[in-house]
Design an enzyme around this catalytic site. Structure first.
Site, short mmCIF file in Angstrom:
data_model
loop_
_atom_site.label_atom_id
_atom_site.label_comp_id
_atom_site.label_asym_id
_atom_site.label_seq_id
_atom_site.Cartn_x
_atom_site.Cartn_y
_atom_site.Cartn_z
N TYR A 1 0.79 -1.03 0.09
CA TYR A 1 -0.12 -0.06 0.12
C TYR A 1 0.86 1.26 -0.16
CZ TYR A 1 -4.52 2.44 0.87
OH TYR A 1 -5.65 3.15 0.80
N SER B 1 2.24 -3.83 9.73
CA SER B 1 2.53 -2.69 8.52
C SER B 1 1.67 -1.35 8.98
CB SER B 1 1.99 -3.02 7.19
OG SER B 1 2.00 -1.90 6.36
N SER C 1 0.76 0.68 7.19
CA SER C 1 -0.20 1.15 6.12
C SER C 1 -1.63 0.74 6.44
CB SER C 1 0.40 0.76 4.67
OG SER C 1 1.37 1.11 4.43
N ASP D 1 10.59 -3.58 -5.60
CA ASP D 1 11.00 -4.75 -6.68
C ASP D 1 11.93 -5.84 -5.75
OD1 ASP D 1 9.83 -3.94 -8.93
OD2 ASP D 1 11.05 -2.16 -8.75
N GLU D 2 12.87 -5.39 -4.93
CA GLU D 2 13.87 -6.08 -4.12
C GLU D 2 13.05 -7.18 -3.27
OE1 GLU D 2 13.55 -3.01 -4.11
OE2 GLU D 2 13.98 -2.30 -1.84
N HIS E 1 5.95 -3.68 -12.87
CA HIS E 1 7.47 -3.43 -13.67
C HIS E 1 7.72 -4.71 -13.94
CE1 HIS E 1 11.07 -2.03 -14.36
NE2 HIS E 1 11.68 -2.22 -13.17
N GLU F 1 15.89 5.64 -16.46
CA GLU F 1 16.09 5.99 -15.11
C GLU F 1 17.59 6.35 -14.78
OE1 GLU F 1 13.46 3.35 -13.10
OE2 GLU F 1 14.88 1.91 -12.57
P1 NAD Z 1 6.62 1.49 -2.32
O1 NAD Z 1 7.90 1.34 -1.69
O2 NAD Z 1 5.94 3.02 -2.46
O3 NAD Z 1 5.50 0.66 -1.58
C1 NAD Z 1 5.80 -0.63 -1.19
C2 NAD Z 1 4.92 -1.06 -0.31
O4 NAD Z 1 5.13 -2.44 0.12
C3 NAD Z 1 4.75 -0.35 0.98
O5 NAD Z 1 3.29 -0.41 1.26
C4 NAD Z 1 5.60 -1.39 2.03
O6 NAD Z 1 5.03 -1.31 3.32
C5 NAD Z 1 5.27 -2.61 1.58
N1 NAD Z 1 6.27 -3.68 1.87
C6 NAD Z 1 7.59 -3.30 2.04
N2 NAD Z 1 8.34 -4.52 2.13
C7 NAD Z 1 7.49 -5.40 2.34
C8 NAD Z 1 7.60 -6.68 2.96
N3 NAD Z 1 8.53 -7.51 3.09
N4 NAD Z 1 6.39 -7.34 2.77
C9 NAD Z 1 5.16 -6.91 2.73
N5 NAD Z 1 5.00 -5.56 2.19
C10 NAD Z 1 6.33 -4.78 2.10
O7 NAD Z 1 6.60 0.81 -3.86
P2 NAD Z 1 6.21 1.59 -5.19
O8 NAD Z 1 7.14 2.73 -5.51
O9 NAD Z 1 4.81 1.77 -5.23
O10 NAD Z 1 6.43 0.13 -6.13
C11 NAD Z 1 5.84 -0.98 -6.24
C12 NAD Z 1 5.97 -1.44 -7.64
O11 NAD Z 1 5.40 -0.63 -8.66
C13 NAD Z 1 7.50 -1.65 -8.26
O12 NAD Z 1 7.44 -2.92 -8.81
C14 NAD Z 1 7.81 -0.50 -8.66
O13 NAD Z 1 8.80 -0.73 -9.75
C15 NAD Z 1 6.36 -0.34 -9.56
N6 NAD Z 1 6.19 1.11 -10.36
C16 NAD Z 1 6.53 2.29 -9.47
C17 NAD Z 1 6.35 3.54 -9.82
C18 NAD Z 1 6.53 4.85 -8.62
O14 NAD Z 1 6.66 5.89 -9.35
N7 NAD Z 1 6.64 4.69 -7.64
C19 NAD Z 1 5.87 3.80 -11.16
C20 NAD Z 1 5.63 2.63 -12.05
C21 NAD Z 1 5.93 1.50 -11.41
MG MG Z 2 10.86 3.56 -13.47
#
Ligand code: NAD
Ligand code: MG
Length: 330
Positions: A25, A51, A53, A83-84, A108, A195
């Protein structure tokens, strides 16, 4: 011209009898969950116990479960974790709860393209990747608009994967702006290259180097900050609105002449050769391997680089200046 698809090309009814689980979230997660909910889709959120969130999602009227239970309850599982961490969460909590005909979705392509997540053969695997940060995905939706998205199919187990991806894109508002078809490979490689070479890596280094050059020559750091960082936004806004031509129309002739004659001396054949090398490291998986191993090792280099970058003089000057702007605005 590549074809763009819009609202009338996608059928949201394909998600009618489905439960969608949004895993995570954060930036993207909250936007996808809320937009789908407002589009009438039955959506739940999967988060780890404890969490921060959880209350946020619940206050927004969403049902929250742990990742395993959310995956079990859902037909479509959209993984919006960093992603990681996707590989380990997928292995431990999502994979055991997938059933035939489910849809596994990503924003992604990294984990699928580089083999970190290997979905079972009987599960559709799709991508819907908004080309903008989550807060814009949410805000534009609330304004009746949307953020353009890329969509792709990696694995079509049901014969419906592509239509389902387009339906999802419609649910988050993407087809209001237009969606473009791609492959996991193309999205992953171009996203990483963009990027690294231009948006994040290239631009940050350009800003820092310009700032350092002026400060080392004895000019005031505050001025250097304005010239090399603050004004980037003004220029980029013009470029995004009307291309390089509109930017060059708006700047002075002096600036335009300097642009044509000095720009090519900075981005030289040497720079372009390095760009091709960076692209090749992405294509060969060398970058992916480095990033995966860095994370497995507990991010020692990543943490050090974050600290060093935060200590850059331009960051110190910027912090003080930006604090002053907000004081002036009041
Ligand atoms: P983010 O870091 O904003 O959010 C990640 C969420 O995962 C958070 O709610 C966090 O609490 C939760 N989380 C973290 N570790 C966790 C774990 N071990 N177990 C369960 N939950 C966990 O991530 P984001 O930027 O929204 O990216 C999510 C995906 O979207 C990625 O694949 C990214 O490449 C893709 N994406 C991001 C963007 C962007 O602008 N941020 C744009 C396009 C695509
Ligand atoms: Mg990107």
């Amino acid at each position: 011209m590549a074809r763009m698809y819009y609202d009338e090309d996608a059928n949201l009814d394909l998600l009618n009898d489905k439960t969608v689980a949004i895993i995570g979230y954060g930036s993207q997660g909250h936007a996808h969950a809320l937009n789908l909910k407002n589009s009438g889709v039955n959506v739940i959120v999967g988060l780890y116990e404890g969490s921060k969130s959880i209350p946020q999602a619940e206050d927004a009227g969403l049902t929250v479960k742990n990742v395993a239970d959310a995956s079990k309850a859902a037909d479509l599982i959209m993984i919006l974790l960093p992603d990681e961490v996707q590989r380990s969460v997928y292995e431990n909590e999502i994979k055991p709860n997938l059933s035939a005909g489910n849809i596994l979705a990503f924003a992604h392509g990294f984990n699928i393209h580089f083999g970190q997540v290997v979905p079972p053969a009987d599960v559709d695997t799709i991508m819907v990747a908004p080309k903008g940060p989550g807060h814009l995905v949410r805000r534009t939706y609330e304004q009746g608009e949307g953020v353009p998205c890329l969509f792709a199919v990696y694995q079509d187990a049901t014969g419906q994967a592509r239509d389902r991806a387009m339906a999802y894109a419609k649910g988050i508002g993407g087809t209001r702006a237009g969606i473009l078809e791609t492959s996991f490979r193309e999205e992953t490689e171009t996203d990483l290259f963009g990027e690294q070479a231009v948006l994040c890596g290239g631009l940050s280094e350009l800003i820092k180097s310009g700032f350092q050059t002026l400060v080392e020559a004895g000019y005031q750091p505050e001025l250097a900050y304005f010239e090399c960082l603050h004004e980037v936004k003004l220029i980029v806004d013009l470029i995004v609105e009307g291309g390089l031509a509109q930017m060059r129309d708006s700047i002075s002739n002096t600036a335009e002449y300097g642009d044509y004659t000095r720009g090519p001396r900075l981005i030289t054949s040497e720079t372009r050769a390095e760009m091709r090398k960076i692209l090749q490291e992405i294509q060969s998986g060398q970058f992916a391997r480095e990033f995966v191993l860095e994370n497995q090792a507990g991010k020692p280099g990543f943490t050090a680089m974050r600290r060093q970058e935060a200590e850059q003089p331009i960051e110190e000057v910027g912090k003080d200046l930006r604090a002053m702007f907000s004081w002036l605005k009041k």
